[in-house]
Design a protein around this motif. Structure first.
Motif, PDB file in Angstrom:
ATOM      1  N   UNK A  77       0.792  -1.226   0.000  1.00  0.00           N
ATOM      2  CA  UNK A  77       0.000   0.000   0.000  1.00  0.00           C
ATOM      3  C   UNK A  77       0.825   1.277   0.000  1.00  0.00           C
ATOM      4  N   UNK A  78       2.014   1.213   0.550  1.00  0.00           N
ATOM      5  CA  UNK A  78       2.860   2.400   0.633  1.00  0.00           C
ATOM      6  C   UNK A  78       4.205   2.125  -0.021  1.00  0.00           C
ATOM      7  N   UNK A  83      11.449  12.901  -4.770  1.00  0.00           N
ATOM      8  CA  UNK A  83      10.698  14.104  -5.146  1.00  0.00           C
ATOM      9  C   UNK A  83      10.310  14.080  -6.623  1.00  0.00           C
ATOM     10  N   UNK A  84      11.112  13.368  -7.408  1.00  0.00           N
ATOM     11  CA  UNK A  84      10.846  13.281  -8.846  1.00  0.00           C
ATOM     12  C   UNK A  84       9.841  12.185  -9.189  1.00  0.00           C
ATOM     13  N   UNK A  85       9.415  11.406  -8.200  1.00  0.00           N
ATOM     14  CA  UNK A  85       8.445  10.352  -8.440  1.00  0.00           C
ATOM     15  C   UNK A  85       9.036   8.977  -8.687  1.00  0.00           C
ATOM     16  N   UNK A  86      10.364   8.858  -8.665  1.00  0.00           N
ATOM     17  CA  UNK A  86      10.997   7.552  -8.825  1.00  0.00           C
ATOM     18  C   UNK A  86      10.750   6.715  -7.572  1.00  0.00           C
ATOM     19  N   UNK A  87      10.506   5.432  -7.755  1.00  0.00           N
ATOM     20  CA  UNK A  87      10.207   4.529  -6.643  1.00  0.00           C
ATOM     21  C   UNK A  87      11.500   3.886  -6.148  1.00  0.00           C
ATOM     22  N   UNK A  88      11.700   3.927  -4.841  1.00  0.00           N
ATOM     23  CA  UNK A  88      12.850   3.253  -4.240  1.00  0.00           C
ATOM     24  C   UNK A  88      12.651   1.748  -4.288  1.00  0.00           C
ATOM     25  N   UNK A  89      13.748   1.007  -4.184  1.00  0.00           N
ATOM     26  CA  UNK A  89      13.684  -0.449  -4.107  1.00  0.00           C
ATOM     27  C   UNK A  89      12.866  -0.856  -2.884  1.00  0.00           C
TER      28      UNK A  89
END
Length: 104
Positions: A77-78, A83-89
């Motif tokens: 869910x989270x 800040x640029x919208x890239x998703x962390x691993x």
């Protein structure tokens, strides 16, 4: 804060076999032995910080369970993004131990 003070939590997550709490327990024991061997003063420092913040010094096994529970609640869910919208691993690493030589 108790987890951050009493546990090598980033390494414990990284060497979690994809979020297996038993593998995390093994990793935590190895990390604790390494800490005691190479930087034995860090436990005393952590205890002083915990006392100053009115926190408890908990057994590593309990801290691992808490870390696993807290981290497990974040997915799917989270997700953490930049800040640029890239998703962390994902927070749980795939490996059960370091690839180069394993735990010693």
């Amino acid at each position: 804060m108790e987890i951050m003070i009493g546990l090598a939590w980033q390494d414990c997550l990284g060497f979690s076999g994809g979020g297996d709490v038993e593998i995390m327990q093994v990793s935590a024991r190895h990390l604790e032995r390494s800490r005691d061997k190479y930087n034995s003063e860090i436990f005393k420092e952590g205890a002083r910080v915990a006392a100053a913040l009115s926190l408890r010094v908990l057994p590593v096994a309990e801290l691992v369970v808490r870390l696993h529970e807290a981290t497990s609640r974040t997915e799917p869910d989270y997700v953490v993004t930049t800040d640029e919208g890239d998703v962390y691993d994902p927070p749980f690493g795939d490996y059960p131990e370091p690839r180069h030589g394993g735990w010693r």
